[in-house]
Design a protein around this motif. Structure first.
Motif, PDB file in Angstrom:
ATOM      1  N   SER A   6       0.783  -1.202   0.132  1.00  0.00           N
ATOM      2  CA  SER A   6      -0.094  -0.048   0.037  1.00  0.00           C
ATOM      3  C   SER A   6       0.803   1.421  -0.049  1.00  0.00           C
ATOM      4  O   SER A   6       1.998   1.380   0.125  1.00  0.00           O
ATOM      5  CB  SER A   6      -0.879   0.033   1.284  1.00  0.00           C
ATOM      6  N   LEU A   7       0.372   2.438  -0.424  1.00  0.00           N
ATOM      7  CA  LEU A   7       1.166   3.527  -0.001  1.00  0.00           C
ATOM      8  C   LEU A   7       1.691   3.738   1.314  1.00  0.00           C
ATOM      9  O   LEU A   7       3.078   3.976   1.361  1.00  0.00           O
ATOM     10  CB  LEU A   7       0.154   4.853  -0.041  1.00  0.00           C
ATOM     11  N   ARG A   8       1.111   3.575   2.456  1.00  0.00           N
ATOM     12  CA  ARG A   8       1.633   3.338   3.474  1.00  0.00           C
ATOM     13  C   ARG A   8       2.885   2.656   3.970  1.00  0.00           C
ATOM     14  O   ARG A   8       3.825   2.958   4.370  1.00  0.00           O
ATOM     15  CB  ARG A   8       0.553   3.096   4.693  1.00  0.00           C
ATOM     16  N   GLU A   9       2.742   1.388   3.410  1.00  0.00           N
ATOM     17  CA  GLU A   9       3.830   0.344   3.397  1.00  0.00           C
ATOM     18  C   GLU A   9       5.116   0.869   2.644  1.00  0.00           C
ATOM     19  O   GLU A   9       6.240   0.700   3.037  1.00  0.00           O
ATOM     20  CB  GLU A   9       3.272  -0.914   3.085  1.00  0.00           C
ATOM     21  N   ALA A  10       4.769   1.307   1.483  1.00  0.00           N
ATOM     22  CA  ALA A  10       5.822   1.760   0.567  1.00  0.00           C
ATOM     23  C   ALA A  10       6.559   2.964   1.239  1.00  0.00           C
ATOM     24  O   ALA A  10       7.812   3.108   1.138  1.00  0.00           O
ATOM     25  CB  ALA A  10       5.376   2.113  -0.893  1.00  0.00           C
ATOM     26  N   ALA A  11       5.825   3.982   1.773  1.00  0.00           N
ATOM     27  CA  ALA A  11       6.360   5.063   2.594  1.00  0.00           C
ATOM     28  C   ALA A  11       7.333   4.742   3.444  1.00  0.00           C
ATOM     29  O   ALA A  11       8.327   5.230   3.884  1.00  0.00           O
ATOM     30  CB  ALA A  11       5.136   6.139   2.886  1.00  0.00           C
ATOM     31  N   GLU A  18       3.707   9.426   2.460  1.00  0.00           N
ATOM     32  CA  GLU A  18       2.594   8.912   1.731  1.00  0.00           C
ATOM     33  C   GLU A  18       2.317   9.654   0.524  1.00  0.00           C
ATOM     34  O   GLU A  18       2.037   9.064  -0.701  1.00  0.00           O
ATOM     35  CB  GLU A  18       1.204   8.487   2.587  1.00  0.00           C
ATOM     36  N   ARG A  19       2.304  10.951   0.672  1.00  0.00           N
ATOM     37  CA  ARG A  19       1.922  11.966  -0.416  1.00  0.00           C
ATOM     38  C   ARG A  19       3.115  11.755  -1.487  1.00  0.00           C
ATOM     39  O   ARG A  19       2.628  11.915  -2.663  1.00  0.00           O
ATOM     40  CB  ARG A  19       1.826  13.449   0.241  1.00  0.00           C
ATOM     41  N   ARG A  20       4.370  11.660  -1.035  1.00  0.00           N
ATOM     42  CA  ARG A  20       5.286  11.471  -1.978  1.00  0.00           C
ATOM     43  C   ARG A  20       5.380  10.160  -2.966  1.00  0.00           C
ATOM     44  O   ARG A  20       5.359  10.322  -4.019  1.00  0.00           O
ATOM     45  CB  ARG A  20       6.763  11.293  -1.415  1.00  0.00           C
ATOM     46  N   ILE A  21       4.681   9.248  -2.194  1.00  0.00           N
ATOM     47  CA  ILE A  21       4.633   7.824  -3.058  1.00  0.00           C
ATOM     48  C   ILE A  21       3.499   7.998  -3.800  1.00  0.00           C
ATOM     49  O   ILE A  21       3.392   7.543  -5.181  1.00  0.00           O
ATOM     50  CB  ILE A  21       4.354   6.829  -1.875  1.00  0.00           C
ATOM     51  N   GLY A  32       5.008  -0.822 -12.890  1.00  0.00           N
ATOM     52  CA  GLY A  32       4.121  -1.844 -12.310  1.00  0.00           C
ATOM     53  C   GLY A  32       3.315  -1.315 -11.147  1.00  0.00           C
ATOM     54  O   GLY A  32       2.503  -2.222 -10.976  1.00  0.00           O
ATOM     55  N   ALA A  33       3.177  -0.161 -10.730  1.00  0.00           N
ATOM     56  CA  ALA A  33       2.191   0.410  -9.771  1.00  0.00           C
ATOM     57  C   ALA A  33       0.774   0.648 -10.563  1.00  0.00           C
ATOM     58  O   ALA A  33       0.766   0.795 -11.748  1.00  0.00           O
ATOM     59  CB  ALA A  33       2.538   1.798  -9.295  1.00  0.00           C
ATOM     60  N   GLN A  34      -0.159  -0.127  -9.950  1.00  0.00           N
ATOM     61  CA  GLN A  34      -1.399   0.058 -10.510  1.00  0.00           C
ATOM     62  C   GLN A  34      -2.630   0.701  -9.732  1.00  0.00           C
ATOM     63  O   GLN A  34      -2.497   0.575  -8.569  1.00  0.00           O
ATOM     64  CB  GLN A  34      -1.858  -1.437 -10.735  1.00  0.00           C
ATOM     65  N   ARG A  35      -3.353   1.313 -10.481  1.00  0.00           N
ATOM     66  CA  ARG A  35      -4.592   1.964  -9.597  1.00  0.00           C
ATOM     67  C   ARG A  35      -5.589   0.883  -9.418  1.00  0.00           C
ATOM     68  O   ARG A  35      -6.140   0.403 -10.302  1.00  0.00           O
ATOM     69  CB  ARG A  35      -5.291   3.225 -10.521  1.00  0.00           C
ATOM     70  N   VAL A  36      -6.193   0.668  -8.136  1.00  0.00           N
ATOM     71  CA  VAL A  36      -7.152  -0.040  -7.593  1.00  0.00           C
ATOM     72  C   VAL A  36      -8.064   0.840  -6.932  1.00  0.00           C
ATOM     73  O   VAL A  36      -8.155   1.117  -5.883  1.00  0.00           O
ATOM     74  CB  VAL A  36      -6.673  -1.325  -6.913  1.00  0.00           C
ATOM     75  N   GLY A  37      -9.006   1.014  -7.677  1.00  0.00           N
ATOM     76  CA  GLY A  37     -10.344   1.882  -7.009  1.00  0.00           C
ATOM     77  C   GLY A  37      -9.671   3.314  -6.669  1.00  0.00           C
ATOM     78  O   GLY A  37      -9.227   4.066  -7.797  1.00  0.00           O
ATOM     79  N   LYS A  38      -9.599   3.842  -5.643  1.00  0.00           N
ATOM     80  CA  LYS A  38      -8.976   5.137  -5.208  1.00  0.00           C
ATOM     81  C   LYS A  38      -7.446   5.041  -4.520  1.00  0.00           C
ATOM     82  O   LYS A  38      -6.833   5.732  -4.231  1.00  0.00           O
ATOM     83  CB  LYS A  38      -9.857   5.883  -4.300  1.00  0.00           C
ATOM     84  N   ALA A  39      -7.221   3.673  -4.793  1.00  0.00           N
ATOM     85  CA  ALA A  39      -5.790   3.350  -3.940  1.00  0.00           C
ATOM     86  C   ALA A  39      -4.752   3.042  -5.178  1.00  0.00           C
ATOM     87  O   ALA A  39      -5.065   2.283  -6.144  1.00  0.00           O
ATOM     88  CB  ALA A  39      -6.004   2.228  -2.985  1.00  0.00           C
ATOM     89  N   TRP A  40      -3.451   2.903  -4.669  1.00  0.00           N
ATOM     90  CA  TRP A  40      -2.353   2.599  -5.430  1.00  0.00           C
ATOM     91  C   TRP A  40      -1.830   0.829  -4.956  1.00  0.00           C
ATOM     92  O   TRP A  40      -1.712   1.034  -3.788  1.00  0.00           O
ATOM     93  CB  TRP A  40      -1.220   3.348  -5.621  1.00  0.00           C
ATOM     94  N   ALA A  41      -1.913  -0.070  -5.809  1.00  0.00           N
ATOM     95  CA  ALA A  41      -1.117  -1.272  -5.543  1.00  0.00           C
ATOM     96  C   ALA A  41       0.343  -1.093  -6.171  1.00  0.00           C
ATOM     97  O   ALA A  41       0.768  -0.952  -7.211  1.00  0.00           O
ATOM     98  CB  ALA A  41      -1.878  -2.210  -6.195  1.00  0.00           C
ATOM     99  N   ILE A  42       1.426  -1.203  -5.034  1.00  0.00           N
ATOM    100  CA  ILE A  42       2.722  -1.017  -5.550  1.00  0.00           C
ATOM    101  C   ILE A  42       3.577  -2.309  -5.453  1.00  0.00           C
ATOM    102  O   ILE A  42       3.368  -3.110  -4.376  1.00  0.00           O
ATOM    103  CB  ILE A  42       3.339   0.103  -4.838  1.00  0.00           C
ATOM    104  N   PRO A  43       4.004  -2.894  -6.503  1.00  0.00           N
ATOM    105  CA  PRO A  43       4.681  -4.221  -6.413  1.00  0.00           C
ATOM    106  C   PRO A  43       5.799  -4.153  -5.305  1.00  0.00           C
ATOM    107  O   PRO A  43       6.482  -3.123  -4.938  1.00  0.00           O
ATOM    108  CB  PRO A  43       5.560  -4.160  -7.772  1.00  0.00           C
TER     109      PRO A  43
END
Length: 65
Positions: A6-11, A18-21, A32-43
Motif C-alpha cells: 500500500s502507499l503507507r507500506e511503501a512510504a 505517503e504523499r510523495r509515494i 508496475g504500480a496499478q490504480r485499484v479504485g482510489k488506492a495504488w497497488a505497488i509491487p
C-alpha cells in the motif's frame, strides 16, 4: 501471485511520505504500480525512484567570465 504494498507500506519502506509515494505513482515513476479504485497497488519488489535533482550531468557548468 505477485505481492503488492500500500502507499503507507511503501512510504515506511522507503522513508518518504505517503504523499510523495502518491506523486511517484501519478507520475508513473514506479514500474508496475496499478490504480485499484482510489488506492495504488505497488509491487513489493519495486525500487524507490531516483531523485531527478541528483542526476545532473557533472560535465556541464556555467561559463567562466
Amino acid at each position: 501471485m505477485k505481492s503488492y504494498l500500500s502507499l503507507r507500506e511503501a512510504a515506511e519502506k522507503w522513508g518518504v511520505s505517503e504523499r510523495r509515494i502518491n506523486q511517484y505513482c501519478a507520475e508513473e515513476r514506479i514500474p508496475g504500480a496499478q490504480r485499484v479504485g482510489k488506492a495504488w497497488a505497488i509491487p513489493a519488489d519495486a525500487e524507490k525512484p531516483a531523485d531527478p535533482r541528483r542526476t545532473r550531468k557533472q560535465g556541464k557548468s556555467a561559463p567562466a567570465d
